[in-house]
Structure formats: C-alpha cells, structure tokens
Design an enzyme around this catalytic site. Structure first.
Site, PDB file in Angstrom:
ATOM      1  N   TRP A 127       2.300  97.207  59.501  1.00  0.00           N
ATOM      2  CA  TRP A 127       3.657  97.130  60.062  1.00  0.00           C
ATOM      3  C   TRP A 127       3.759  96.001  61.080  1.00  0.00           C
ATOM      4  CZ3 TRP A 127       8.429  99.703  60.552  1.00  0.00           C
ATOM      5  CH2 TRP A 127       9.085  99.544  61.771  1.00  0.00           C
ATOM      6  N   ASN A 129       6.716  94.557  64.186  1.00  0.00           N
ATOM      7  CA  ASN A 129       8.054  94.498  64.773  1.00  0.00           C
ATOM      8  C   ASN A 129       8.154  93.296  65.696  1.00  0.00           C
ATOM      9  OD1 ASN A 129       6.637  97.043  66.014  1.00  0.00           O
ATOM     10  ND2 ASN A 129       8.183  96.705  67.551  1.00  0.00           N
ATOM     11  N   ASP A 130       8.534  93.456  66.948  1.00  0.00           N
ATOM     12  CA  ASP A 130       8.905  92.318  67.793  1.00  0.00           C
ATOM     13  C   ASP A 130       7.944  91.126  67.764  1.00  0.00           C
ATOM     14  OD1 ASP A 130      10.137  94.656  68.552  1.00  0.00           O
ATOM     15  OD2 ASP A 130       9.586  94.520  70.658  1.00  0.00           O
ATOM     16  N   TRP A 154       5.233 102.224  61.987  1.00  0.00           N
ATOM     17  CA  TRP A 154       4.965 101.959  63.410  1.00  0.00           C
ATOM     18  C   TRP A 154       3.913 102.922  63.965  1.00  0.00           C
ATOM     19  CZ3 TRP A 154       5.109 104.257  68.179  1.00  0.00           C
ATOM     20  CH2 TRP A 154       5.244 103.429  69.293  1.00  0.00           C
ATOM     21  N   PHE A 186       2.326  97.035  74.011  1.00  0.00           N
ATOM     22  CA  PHE A 186       3.728  96.804  73.693  1.00  0.00           C
ATOM     23  C   PHE A 186       4.086  95.325  73.937  1.00  0.00           C
ATOM     24  CE2 PHE A 186       6.225 101.080  73.606  1.00  0.00           C
ATOM     25  CZ  PHE A 186       5.368 101.574  72.644  1.00  0.00           C
ATOM     26  N   ASP A 256       8.322  95.098  78.453  1.00  0.00           N
ATOM     27  CA  ASP A 256       8.558  93.819  77.776  1.00  0.00           C
ATOM     28  C   ASP A 256       8.689  92.632  78.747  1.00  0.00           C
ATOM     29  OD1 ASP A 256       8.645  95.603  75.660  1.00  0.00           O
ATOM     30  OD2 ASP A 256      10.826  95.538  75.452  1.00  0.00           O
ATOM     31  N   GLU A 300      15.660  96.553  76.609  1.00  0.00           N
ATOM     32  CA  GLU A 300      14.444  96.028  75.948  1.00  0.00           C
ATOM     33  C   GLU A 300      14.432  94.491  75.821  1.00  0.00           C
ATOM     34  OE1 GLU A 300      13.188  99.581  72.929  1.00  0.00           O
ATOM     35  OE2 GLU A 300      14.371  98.031  71.999  1.00  0.00           O
TER      36      GLU A 300
HETATM   37  C1  FRU Z   1      11.526  96.831  70.734  1.00  0.00           C
HETATM   38  C2  FRU Z   1      10.425  97.692  71.330  1.00  0.00           C
HETATM   39  C3  FRU Z   1       9.965  97.145  72.659  1.00  0.00           C
HETATM   40  C4  FRU Z   1       8.571  97.682  72.763  1.00  0.00           C
HETATM   41  C5  FRU Z   1       8.103  97.593  71.346  1.00  0.00           C
HETATM   42  C6  FRU Z   1       7.120  98.641  70.928  1.00  0.00           C
HETATM   43  O1  FRU Z   1      11.554  96.854  69.357  1.00  0.00           O
HETATM   44  O2  FRU Z   1      10.870  99.021  71.455  1.00  0.00           O
HETATM   45  O3  FRU Z   1      10.794  97.501  73.725  1.00  0.00           O
HETATM   46  O4  FRU Z   1       7.779  96.937  73.644  1.00  0.00           O
HETATM   47  O5  FRU Z   1       9.248  97.672  70.527  1.00  0.00           O
HETATM   48  O6  FRU Z   1       6.617  98.386  69.649  1.00  0.00           O
END
Ligand code: FRU
Length: 548
Positions: A127, A129-130, A154, A186, A256, A300
């Site tokens: 997976w 993400n950010d 996730w 994170f 973040d 975020e």
């Molecule tokens: C945004 C978020 C961030 C966090 C991360 C965790 O998508 O929720 O705020 O650091 O993803 O994976």
C-alpha cells in the site's frame, strides 16, 4: 528456491500479558529477499524477527495458510549471513511457505501487471498513501511515501523510498524508515542541513534530515532522523521526540511536520497540523522547537511556500494548504501566516496529501507538487499511486491571484502526437479518435465550443471524463467559472492511464483526477456530445510506459 536452512520449533511467546504457543522459524539469511505469502481472507497477526536475542522488526501481516493471493517481501541485504528467528501469533500454517531468493516473488512480471499504472509511480508491492520528504538533492529527486510493505491495505506505516532523475522515471529503493518502539512512521518532510545546524554533518557531507510523526495508540509525536548517504540509510535521533503536544491540544491529532529554512530571519520553520489547523514552530538547530502561532481551518499534511505572482519576483505571495488541497493566500513573516484570501481550490478528486519538492536548484526554482492518487488497483499486489508531478504557479485572475497547476515539462517526453484536427462536429471528432490503437494509456487535448445551450463533454467507454454544464457552471459537478465569464469554450487536457484519469482545464486553472472505470467493449472509445458543439481543436497522443 525453497529454504535449505530452516528449522521450525514450537515456543511460547509473550503476547500482551499472556503466553501463547507459536511456531518459530529459524533461517540463516543467504539471499537478498525473504518472500512472504499473503491472503486478504486471513486475519492479521504480528510477525517478529529476532536476531542475536534482540527484536529486529515487528509487523502485522495476513500470512496465507492456503493459496496466497499474492506475495510480499523483505529486503534482507543488511542481514546477510545472520540467523534470524521468525515468530507469528496468527495462523502459522503459512510459515513453512516463507522462502528466500535473490528475486522477490513476481519480480519477473513487476510493472507489467494488468492494472499497473504505466506512467505514474506505484510501489512494487503493498500500500502507499501520502508523498513524504520530497526533496531534490545532488541530481536526484527523492520521493518518500507512506507505505505498508506487507499488504495492499493501510497498516505498518513506514517511509517507502524512490529516486528519479526527471520526476518521471522512478527507481524504488529499500524502505527508508520502519516502525520502532515509539510507534509507526507517519507523514513528514526532509531538509538538507547545509550549515550543520543540527550537528549531524560529516566533513563536507551535509545531512539529509527527515521530520516525521510517530504514531502510537496514545499520541502522535514529532521525531527526526538523518542520512549521510543520500537517503539510503537513516539514523534516528536518540533524543526523539522533538515535540510532544498531545496535552497542550488535548488531542491526538498532532502530525505531519513540514520543515523549511526561512532565509530573512535565518531560522528553521516547522508547519505542523495540530487538532484544528496549522501551527508554526521555529528553531535554530532543528532539535529545539518554539511554538509561534496557529491558523485554524486546515486538516493534516501542511505545506507553506512563497510564489511570485505571474512570474514577477518583486510580487510574491505565500500559499498555505492542507491535505485536501484547499488553500489560502497571504503573507508570512517567519512566525505567523496572515491570510488575505481563501479558501480556494485548484484541484479536486482523488488527489490528497500533496507535497512540493524542497531544495530545488537555484537556477530552477519551480514549485513542483506530487499528490497521492487515491486510485484502487483492483486485484493487484499493490494499491494506490502518485499523480503526475505538476508545477504550481500564481496567476492573476479577475478575482486576484490563484494557483494553477500543470504537468511538469519533463512529462512531455511520455507523449507522441498522432493526430491533430480542428473545427470538427461531435460525431466527426468521435470518429477520428477511433484510430487510437492503445486505449490503456494515452493523452487527449480538446477545445470544445458551445453555440447552443447548455452542456458538452466527452466520455471514454461510457465514463464521463469531461462533463461541462455551462448553465450551472459545473465541471464534473464542481463549480468552475472561466476567466472570461462570457466564454463559450472549454479546453481539457486529459491524461489517461490504466486505472486513472487526470484532467487539466484551461491551462491548469482547475484540475481533477478520478478512478478509471474498466473498459467496456460495447461502448464507443471516446464520444463527444453537445447540441451543435464544435470541437475547435483536438489532439491525440500515445503514451509511453516509464517502466523498462
Ligand atoms: C493523510 C494521513 C496523515 C498521516 C498519514 C498516515 O493521508 O492521515 O495525516 O500522517 O496519512 O498514513
């Protein structure tokens, strides 16, 4: 190749405050990868590697007891010759399927899988993400990202890592930051500490320093790590955390960190999302941070940067945004952001948590953003992707300066124009694009002109990629008013990949991204519609894959 030197034993391991019986697998590491079978139908269990009596790693995995849905891997380069012992507190039937090899399972077909994005970054397995820690350093663009190496969903948040010379072709490197006894890794950012303010530099080698949130069941704390080998290996700071503001905000949502150097006052700035908005902290040494101010209204993943208006360096404005990409424009004095206008939007859809590259070279001060594309990759051993890198600019509009976003010029190398037409009817335009051979990926640019009320657009195999309603001023359901409010035209530059679509309206004044629906053979490839519309201009491009 199956394991030669494994040995399975029954032992008792401590789980919470009770002992459970678990199987232990002992392996001498002689190959590059350890391959692990995964089944989404299994419950997650905790797997632990022990080495010389100490825990080497711990992660959650759905170890397949029957036929695996797919395989994931651990890169064991750093542990060659060592003997590790593996324990698992879930269903242990899958333990004897684990094997080591110099290839990861499926390596021969990686990047050629059916639903693999062909010109967008996605990770080999697991997976994402950010985007995190995006930075340009010594000729390389670094893209770190939220990553679960062990499943397509996730969990186990780590920083994955990829590098590129052009932001288009990426090479994925081993995981940069893995969970530790403080928690999981994170989102965050990186800087280069040219002046050795933190004291981590070695000789002439400046440290790349990462700032990230560590998440655990109680709180989210801000931590740092540094690298002296261009992000390949990392040392976590032994006095982490740097900031623990859980009590102050009476909230677990403090995360973040986005760090940058503020030249006018010669200090570091950290923008941190805390509970209901973005806080500003400052520091001289990247270790001690002073709280300065707070701006409510964001959630975020902050970013904050200065941009010239219409390219004029004597007219600059600051832009601040959160994870959804809604933004404010204003001024910033190193300690406080003062909003002048907002919130605005320039992009919507599957984009989230976008970040911009730090440390761009002096002769190329572009502000380049990459966003997380929340795009499902059905049936694949990986999930989600990054959207195309885009350049952000501030352009004067009738309402004041606004952000525009267009794919970076480096993306042009991906596309070859195979046709250009002008002044077509909707039907003729639909006919022209039938010549397109490869519909799994392409780019199309079209300017549509209305002459009668009220809507126009086009669909791809029945999915509406552009749906412009001039009566309500909606583009695919979102309010959009062209710069010339009397305009009867709209231009869309669309980037179609196997599972995603990105659309840039009127040179980036507005953009959106969406999941692509599966191809339906009974529908037209591309169909234009609208009452007596004119397709004023139409350009078709084939697209190349970024993967070898
Ligand atoms: C945004 C978020 C961030 C966090 C991360 C965790 O998508 O929720 O705020 O650091 O993803 O994976």
């Amino acid at each position: 190749m199956r394991l030669t030197s494994t040995f399975i034993a029954l032992t008792l391991i401590m789980l919470g405050n009770h002992f459970v019986q678990a199987q232990n697998l002992s392996i001498k590491i002689t190959k590059r990868y350890l391959n692990l079978p995964v089944s989404q139908a299994e419950n997650r269990g905790t797997m632990q590697f022990q080495m010389l009596g100490k825990q080497e790693r711990s992660f959650k995995i759905r170890l397949a007891s029957g036929k695996p849905d797919y395989w994931v891997f651990c890169d064991m380069t750093a542990l060659q010759g060592q003997t590790i012992s593996i324990s698992y507190d879930g269903k242990t039937d899958g333990l004897n399927k684990i094997y080591q090899d110099d290839k990861f399972a499926g390596q021969d077909s990686v990047y050629r899988e059916k639903n693999r994005p062909q010109y967008h970054f996605s990770s080999r397995r697991g997976w994402i993400n950010d985007p995190n820690g995006m930075i340009f350093f010594e000729g390389e663009y670094h893209l770190f990202y939220q990553h679960n190496p062990y499943e397509r969903e996730w969990e186990n948040m780590s920083w994955g890592h990829a590098v590129s010379k052009d932001m288009i072709h990426w090479e994925e490197l081993p995981t940069a930051l893995s969970p530790d006894n403080l928690g999981t890794m994170f989102s965050g950012s990186t800087v280069i500490d040219y002046n050795n303010t933190a004291g981590f530099n070695r000789g002439k080698t400046p440290a790349m320093i990462a700032f990230f949130t560590v998440d655990n069941p109680e709180k989210q704390i801000q931590c740092m790590a540094y690298s002296l080998d261009k992000g390949r290996t990392w040392t976590k700071y032994d006095k982490n955390p740097l900031i623990d503001s859980r009590a102050k905000w009476n909230s677990k949502d403090t995360r973040d960190p986005r760090v940058f150097w503020y030249e006018p006052s010669k200090h570091w700035v950290m923008v941190l999302n805390e509970r209901d908005g973005h806080s500003i902290y400052t520091s001289q040494n990247l270790k001690e941070w002073k709280y300065e101010s707070h701006l409510t209204g964001f959630w975020e993943c902050p970013d904050l940067f200065e941009l010239p208006v219409d390219g004029d360096n004597s007219k600059k404005k600051w832009v601040i945004y959160g994870a959804s990409a809604t933004y404010m424009i204003g001024s910033f004095d190193g300690k406080t952001f003062k909003p002048e206008s907002g919130k605005h939007y320039y992009t919507t859809g599957s984009i989230y948590a976008a970040q911009t590259f730090a440390n761009m070279p002096e002769n190329d001060p572009r502000r380049i953003q990459i966003g997380w594309g929340r795009i499902q990759q059905p049936g694949m051993p990986f999930n989600n992707m990054m959207l195309l890198p885009t350049e952000l600019r501030l352009r004067t509009t009738k309402n004041g300066p606004r952000l525009v976003s267009v794919p970076v010029k480096e993306s042009e190398q991906l596309f070859d124009r195979i046709g250009q037409w002008s002044a077509l009817s909707a039907n003729d335009a639909s006919e022209k694009v039938k010549s397109l051979q490869a519909t799994d990926k392409f780019r199309m640019k079209a300017t549509l002109k209305l002459s009668h009320a009220t809507s126009t657009g086009f669909s791809l195999f029945g999915q509406r990629l552009l749906d412009y309603d001039m009566n309500s001023n909606l583009v695919n359901g979102v309010f959009y008013s062209p710069e010339d409010m009397t305009s009867m035209e709209i231009t869309a530059d669309i980037y179609v990949d196997r599972t995603s679509v990105e659309v840039f309206i009127d040179n980036g004044a507005y953009s959106y991204s969406l999941e692509r629906k599966p191809v339906s053979a009974s529908k037209e490839i591309i169909q234009f519609w609208g009452n007596q519309i004119e397709v004023k201009n139409l350009e078709m491009y084939t697209a190349k894959s970024i993967w070898k």
